[in-house]
Design a protein around this motif. Structure first.
Motif, PDB file in Angstrom:
ATOM      1  N   ALA A  70      83.224  85.424  65.600  1.00 21.74           N
ATOM      2  CA  ALA A  70      83.778  85.535  66.950  1.00 21.74           C
ATOM      3  C   ALA A  70      84.436  86.887  67.177  1.00 21.74           C
ATOM      4  N   VAL A  71      85.256  87.313  66.226  1.00 20.69           N
ATOM      5  CA  VAL A  71      85.967  88.594  66.384  1.00 20.69           C
ATOM      6  C   VAL A  71      84.983  89.762  66.362  1.00 20.69           C
ATOM      7  N   ALA A  72      83.978  89.696  65.499  1.00 21.72           N
ATOM      8  CA  ALA A  72      82.969  90.762  65.450  1.00 21.72           C
ATOM      9  C   ALA A  72      82.199  90.842  66.764  1.00 21.72           C
ATOM     10  N   ARG A  73      81.920  89.708  67.365  1.00 20.76           N
ATOM     11  CA  ARG A  73      81.217  89.709  68.651  1.00 20.76           C
ATOM     12  C   ARG A  73      82.102  90.279  69.763  1.00 20.76           C
ATOM     13  N   ILE A  74      83.385  89.952  69.745  1.00 18.90           N
ATOM     14  CA  ILE A  74      84.310  90.545  70.722  1.00 18.90           C
ATOM     15  C   ILE A  74      84.318  92.065  70.566  1.00 18.90           C
ATOM     16  N   THR A  96      83.088  83.426  72.501  1.00 21.21           N
ATOM     17  CA  THR A  96      83.901  83.778  71.339  1.00 21.21           C
ATOM     18  C   THR A  96      85.348  83.331  71.503  1.00 21.21           C
ATOM     19  N   ALA A  97      85.870  83.427  72.708  1.00 17.62           N
ATOM     20  CA  ALA A  97      87.244  82.958  72.938  1.00 17.62           C
ATOM     21  C   ALA A  97      87.348  81.470  72.646  1.00 17.62           C
ATOM     22  N   LEU A  98      86.347  80.703  73.058  1.00 14.13           N
ATOM     23  CA  LEU A  98      86.349  79.260  72.814  1.00 14.13           C
ATOM     24  C   LEU A  98      86.113  78.931  71.341  1.00 14.13           C
ATOM     25  N   LYS A 103      96.144  85.983  69.608  1.00 13.83           N
ATOM     26  CA  LYS A 103      96.089  87.310  70.231  1.00 13.83           C
ATOM     27  C   LYS A 103      94.646  87.762  70.455  1.00 13.83           C
ATOM     28  N   TRP A 104      93.749  87.441  69.536  1.00 14.57           N
ATOM     29  CA  TRP A 104      92.344  87.782  69.763  1.00 14.57           C
ATOM     30  C   TRP A 104      91.784  87.026  70.960  1.00 14.57           C
ATOM     31  N   ALA A 121      88.899  84.260  83.299  1.00 17.73           N
ATOM     32  CA  ALA A 121      89.782  85.021  82.418  1.00 17.73           C
ATOM     33  C   ALA A 121      91.231  84.585  82.591  1.00 17.73           C
ATOM     34  N   ILE A 122      91.656  84.447  83.831  1.00 19.08           N
ATOM     35  CA  ILE A 122      93.039  84.050  84.098  1.00 19.08           C
ATOM     36  C   ILE A 122      93.304  82.647  83.568  1.00 19.08           C
TER      37      ILE A 122
END
Length: 529
Positions: free
Chosen positions: A132-136, A187-189, A211-212, A242-243
């Motif tokens: 997920a973090v790599a995709r972000i 990725t957030a989910l 935080k990510w 986003a909000i």
């Protein structure tokens, strides 16, 4: 190349080699040992991610000084220069070396480790946070490239490192943006605080999943808002997502990479290059190539902005920090007009001599351009200003004025995150807001107030300031018209593709130009309508 980058590369190669030897020793009768054959992947992957963060923050001139300062920073009139060979941006001249820098560095350097991480962990559920973090981070890397150039390789980007795809096709920006936004949503989910993270190898958030997640939604806010001219309905959809997902809440959520000035391994590369021979070396005694623009300095002085001493000084203060109280005083700051050279400046200032350069303001190398200044990927001040615009558009129930004032406070309070010991007191911030109130008015009047503040707050995150100027038209800048410029006297709307693309990736390049338009500074990218 940054020596820390080299160190990490060497570490990764050595670790992989040693691990390979260890695995080959199974032929010596130890195959029955109860060992995890993947034990070496976690530290290697962590090193890969650290390396990607460092290289994205600065892998030499190409993705720092060239793209951020000499081009974007000059286009939006933060910087100006009398040297048309070393600083081309305020004159809209083409220099292949500067123009291609971000494109080539993103694909050859920044993206390499991220592509490898995604390939290594995509089928390992226990490492889902790594994925997920790599995709972000992949979205972060490539959104800057598409914003600067338009149509680019996206779906096939980085495949040369894992699948021998050396001539990737170009995706249309109209397809890239929905893909990036979808990736950020997924990725957030997917982020899960119960699973392993990069930990201390994550130089931005130390593995903090919350935080990510906020960073992913804050990037979603940035990208969603980018679509307001070309597709307002799609912009509204993603901004609201986003909000609802949860964006940054304070300066504690800023996405940044900290540096220390003790050794070259840890320097801020952009600052290091600005302090060098093509920027504001103290040894030049005020006659270096880089100056702050008259447009920027005049605005800061007119609004009595307390950030001015943090941003600007005369050269004597850069040479001797003890002189900063005098050399950063607002009344002595003077910006250099953009679009002139050593000869043509005399048409504006008839009594000009080269020694007069020393009278003009430089970027402060003890604060915002210190070797130990953090690299800002996204700030809370930016997020707050975009939230102010969202409220103005009726996409949230927030109060526009409150969001605007939160952004001003966040920007001014963030000075404490930088070296130099400067800070702005709460009383001074309040006085600034009182003297420069958010007055409301028409939609365009409020947009102008929000995005003039965006421009002031985003100094040295210049690539993003340039993208936001193209989207909003604020601040209202007067273009230059230097003889021989590439645009006919209009501010460039994009960068040209590297010339190597036309010769080495010919079919993909030609198809992109056919779809997007001529490969010129004046051709607008999809969202810049």
């Amino acid at each position: 190349m940054n020596s820390l980058t080299k160190l990490l590369k060497n570490h990764t190669l050595k670790f992989t080699f040693v691990s390979a030897l260890a695995l080959s020793s199974c032929d010596q009768g130890f195959e029955e040992m109860n060992t995890n054959p993947y034990a070496f992947t976690e530290p290697v992957i962590s090193s890969l991610f650290s390396n990607s963060l460092i290289k994205t923050a600065g892998d030499g001139d190409n993705n720092t000084l060239y793209a951020n300062s000499k081009l974007s920073g000059c286009f939006v009139q933060y910087f100006s220069s009398l040297n048309p060979w070393q600083w081309t941006g305020d004159k809209y001249l083409y220099k292949q070396e500067y123009n291609k820098g971000l494109f080539e560095t993103a694909y050859s350097s920044e993206l390499k480790e991220t592509a490898q991480i995604i390939d290594l962990v995509k089928d390992k559920p226990e490492l889902s946070n790594y994925l997920a973090v790599a995709r972000i981070w992949r979205v972060y890397i490539l959104h800057r490239v598409t914003d600067m150039y338009g149509d680019i390789p996206y779906t096939q980007a980085g495949q040369g490192y894992i699948g021998a795809m050396y001539k990737p096709g170009y995706d249309s920006q109209s397809d890239i943006y929905p893909m990036m936004l979808k990736e950020l949503e997924e990725t957030a989910l997917a982020l899960d605080a119960a699973k392993t993270t990069f930990g201390n190898a994550d130089f931005i958030y130390k593995g903090d999943v919350t935080k990510w997640k906020r960073f992913a939604y804050s990037l979603m806010l940035r990208l969603g808002m980018r679509l307001t001219k070309v597709d307002p309905a799609l912009a509204e959809t993603w901004v609201k997502k986003a909000i609802a997902g949860g964006v940054m809440q304070s300066n504690a959520d800023i996405a940044k990479l900290d540096h220390t000035g003790g050794s070259a391994n840890n320097w801020n590369v952009d600052a290091y290059l600005l302090q060098g021979g093509e920027g504001v070396p103290p040894s030049a005694q005020g006659k270096g190539y880089s100056k702050l623009s008259k447009t920027f300095i005049d605005y800061l002085k007119a609004t009595k902005d307390p950030r001015l001493p943090f941003y600007a000084t005369l050269w004597q203060g850069n040479a001797d920090a003890s002189k900063l109280p005098q050399t950063t005083a607002p009344e002595v700051q003077k910006g250099l007009p953009s679009g002139y050279d050593y000869t043509t400046i005399k048409t504006l200032i008839p009594n000009w001599t080269d020694n007069m350069q020393a009278e003009y303001s430089e970027i402060n190398i003890h604060t915002i351009a210190s070797l130990s200044t953090p690299t800002m990927f996204q700030s809370y001040a930016e997020v707050s200003l975009l939230l102010a615009e969202a409220a103005l558009r009726g996409w949230s129930t927030d109060d526009v004025k409150t969001r605007y004032e939160n952004a001003v406070r966040a920007s001014m309070e963030s000075e404490t995150l930088y070296p130099g010991g400067m800070s702005i007191s709460p009383a001074t911030i309040t006085a600034y807001l009182t003297a420069n109130p958010f007055t409301g008015g028409s939609f365009e009047k409020q947009m102008e107030q929000i995005h003039n503040q965006f421009w002031v707050s985003m100094f040295m995150t210049n690539v993003e300031a340039y993208a936001n100027w193209r989207r909003t038209g604020y601040p209202k800048l007067t273009p230059t018209n230097y003889t021989g410029n590439e645009t006919g006297g209009t501010i460039p709307r994009r960068l040209r593709y590297p010339e190597s693309e036309a010769s080495l990736n010919t079919d993909a390049y030609n198809a992109a130009v056919q779809k997007q338009g001529p490969d010129l500074f004046t051709t607008r990218v999809w969202w810049d309508k």
